[in-house]
Design a protein around this motif. Structure first.
Motif, short mmCIF file in Angstrom:
data_model
loop_
_atom_site.label_atom_id
_atom_site.label_comp_id
_atom_site.label_asym_id
_atom_site.label_seq_id
_atom_site.Cartn_x
_atom_site.Cartn_y
_atom_site.Cartn_z
N LEU A 122 2.80 -12.49 10.88
CA LEU A 122 4.13 -13.12 10.86
C LEU A 122 4.18 -14.22 9.81
CD1 LEU A 122 5.18 -13.50 14.62
CD2 LEU A 122 5.89 -11.75 12.98
N GLN A 123 3.14 -15.01 9.73
CA GLN A 123 3.11 -16.10 8.74
C GLN A 123 3.12 -15.54 7.31
OE1 GLN A 123 -0.44 -18.09 10.02
NE2 GLN A 123 0.63 -19.39 11.48
N ARG A 124 2.36 -14.48 7.11
CA ARG A 124 2.24 -13.93 5.76
C ARG A 124 3.53 -13.25 5.30
NH1 ARG A 124 -3.84 -11.62 6.92
NH2 ARG A 124 -4.94 -13.56 6.45
N ILE A 125 4.17 -12.48 6.17
CA ILE A 125 5.39 -11.79 5.74
C ILE A 125 6.51 -12.79 5.49
CG2 ILE A 125 4.76 -9.64 6.90
CD1 ILE A 125 6.70 -10.30 9.11
N ALA A 126 6.41 -13.96 6.10
CA ALA A 126 7.42 -14.98 5.87
C ALA A 126 7.19 -15.74 4.57
CB ALA A 126 7.45 -15.96 7.04
N LEU A 127 5.94 -15.85 4.15
CA LEU A 127 5.61 -16.72 3.03
C LEU A 127 5.21 -15.98 1.76
CD1 LEU A 127 3.55 -19.40 5.02
CD2 LEU A 127 5.95 -19.52 4.32
N ASP A 130 5.18 -10.64 -1.75
CA ASP A 130 5.13 -9.22 -1.42
C ASP A 130 4.41 -9.06 -0.08
OD1 ASP A 130 5.04 -6.51 -1.24
OD2 ASP A 130 3.76 -6.19 -2.99
N PRO A 131 5.15 -8.82 1.01
CA PRO A 131 4.53 -8.72 2.32
C PRO A 131 3.91 -7.35 2.61
CG PRO A 131 6.88 -8.45 2.55
CD PRO A 131 6.63 -8.73 1.08
N GLU A 132 4.08 -6.37 1.72
CA GLU A 132 3.65 -5.00 2.00
C GLU A 132 2.15 -4.90 2.32
OE1 GLU A 132 5.22 -2.07 2.26
OE2 GLU A 132 7.25 -2.77 1.87
N PRO A 133 1.24 -5.50 1.53
CA PRO A 133 -0.18 -5.37 1.89
C PRO A 133 -0.50 -5.88 3.29
CG PRO A 133 0.05 -6.18 -0.35
CD PRO A 133 1.42 -6.21 0.25
N THR A 207 -1.69 2.49 -5.16
CA THR A 207 -2.44 2.51 -3.90
C THR A 207 -1.57 2.06 -2.74
OG1 THR A 207 -4.54 2.13 -5.01
CG2 THR A 207 -4.42 1.51 -2.71
N LEU A 208 -0.80 1.01 -2.96
CA LEU A 208 0.07 0.49 -1.91
C LEU A 208 1.16 1.49 -1.55
CD1 LEU A 208 0.55 -1.98 -0.14
CD2 LEU A 208 1.98 -2.93 -1.95
N ARG A 209 1.71 2.17 -2.56
CA ARG A 209 2.75 3.18 -2.30
C ARG A 209 2.19 4.33 -1.47
NH1 ARG A 209 3.27 7.71 -4.81
NH2 ARG A 209 1.98 6.97 -6.55
N GLU A 210 1.01 4.82 -1.82
CA GLU A 210 0.41 5.91 -1.04
C GLU A 210 0.03 5.46 0.37
OE1 GLU A 210 -1.56 9.00 -4.21
OE2 GLU A 210 -2.89 7.56 -3.22
N ALA A 211 -0.45 4.24 0.50
CA ALA A 211 -0.81 3.72 1.82
C ALA A 211 0.43 3.63 2.72
CB ALA A 211 -1.47 2.35 1.69
N LYS A 212 1.56 3.24 2.15
CA LYS A 212 2.80 3.17 2.92
C LYS A 212 3.21 4.55 3.42
CE LYS A 212 7.60 1.62 2.54
NZ LYS A 212 8.60 0.94 1.67
N GLN A 213 3.14 5.55 2.55
CA GLN A 213 3.50 6.92 2.94
C GLN A 213 2.56 7.44 4.03
OE1 GLN A 213 3.30 8.88 -0.85
NE2 GLN A 213 5.31 8.16 -1.51
N LEU A 214 1.27 7.15 3.89
CA LEU A 214 0.30 7.57 4.89
C LEU A 214 0.58 6.94 6.24
CD1 LEU A 214 -2.35 8.84 5.88
CD2 LEU A 214 -3.54 6.85 4.94
N MET A 215 0.77 5.62 6.26
CA MET A 215 0.99 4.93 7.53
C MET A 215 2.28 5.38 8.19
SD MET A 215 -1.76 3.30 7.71
CE MET A 215 -1.40 2.48 9.24
N ARG A 216 3.28 5.68 7.39
CA ARG A 216 4.55 6.16 7.94
C ARG A 216 4.34 7.47 8.69
NH1 ARG A 216 9.39 6.31 3.81
NH2 ARG A 216 9.02 4.07 4.02
N ARG A 217 3.58 8.40 8.10
CA ARG A 217 3.35 9.69 8.74
C ARG A 217 2.50 9.53 10.00
NH1 ARG A 217 2.10 11.29 3.44
NH2 ARG A 217 -0.11 11.50 4.02
N VAL A 218 1.46 8.72 9.92
CA VAL A 218 0.57 8.56 11.06
C VAL A 218 1.28 7.89 12.23
CG1 VAL A 218 -1.54 7.43 11.87
CG2 VAL A 218 -1.50 8.56 9.64
#
Length: 243
Positions: A122-127, A130-133, A207-218
């Protein structure tokens, strides 16, 4: 005889709340030691209630409650430290994280390590710019804590080590298999991405784009193929911003 449990001043966050009768709230909370729990905050909506305006997502709390069975009674709540400064897209991401916890956590299963991961996320996505990682790392740790740990370092069937330069198809119920363009659609996922997610070092854009697609499917597969409300809100916001 069912024993009444009493908990005092437990660190917690509100995940979701809704009105209950005229002046009360039904709350799904995430406690450091209690895990996910349901409590009723009686009289919390009364003008003179000390809890009025406090029982909202993203506010670090100390809560006291008592009860027996599935629904406990909130007896006290106070702010602990600073409110996480969420606004704009960070708020939508925060609601998405909360919705994931509601989907994957069972009530009364203690998850103190995941609680600390959630608080830091929560702290990181607020500050962070780029909160994606941080979001991808939270998703990975949530799946691991709830019995859906990702296989990221070895192939599912052969046990061979993942090769950074190779490509794979990822099965949500088993793990990565070598990608074959003759049998598999799409471009698969790189071994570099699998290893980067395993080591939690998501600095490259591809890498971040592929990780997002992977996590979405899982996540879709393990959540009963339910579409998350917060994800739809995010899509609508992006469509509105583009328009």
């Amino acid at each position: 005889m069912i024993r009444t449990e009493r908990i005092d001043l437990e660190p917690a966050f509100v995940l979701h709340s809704r009105r209950y009768r005229e002046t009360s709230l039904l709350i799904e909370a995430f406690g450091h030691d209690s895990g996910r729990l349901a409590v009723v905050a009686r009289g919390a909506l009364r003008p003179k209630s000390r809890m009025r305006g406090l029982l909202q997502p993203f506010i670090p709390l100390l809560i006291s409650w008592r009860g027996r069975g599935e629904l406990a009674t909130l007896t006290a709540a106070e702010a602990q430290g600073e409110i996480v400064p969420t606004q704009g897209s960070a708020t939508l991401i925060g609601f998405y994280v909360n919705e994931l916890l509601l989907h994957f956590l069972h009530r009364h299963d203690p998850e103190p390590d995941l609680f600390e991961t959630y608080r830091r996320t929560l702290q990181r996505i607020a500050l962070e710019e780029d909160p994606e990682p941080s979001l991808r790392i939270f998703e990975k740790r949530l799946l691991q804590a709830t019995g859906y740990a990702l296989q990221l370092e070895r192939e599912a069937k052969s046990g061979a080590r993942i090769v950074p330069d190779a490509r794979y198809i990822y099965r949500p119920d088993s793990g990565p298999e070598p990608w074959d363009p003759r049998r598999h659609s799409g471009a698969g996922i790189s071994g570099e991405t699998l290893l980067a997610l395993s080591e939690e070092r998501l600095s490259k854009r591809d890498t971040l784009r592929e990780a997002k697609q992977l996590m979405r499917r899982v996540i879709f597969a393990h959540s009963g193929e339910k579409t998350l409300i917060s994800r739809n809100l995010w899509r609508r916001r992006r469509s509105s911003d583009a328009a």
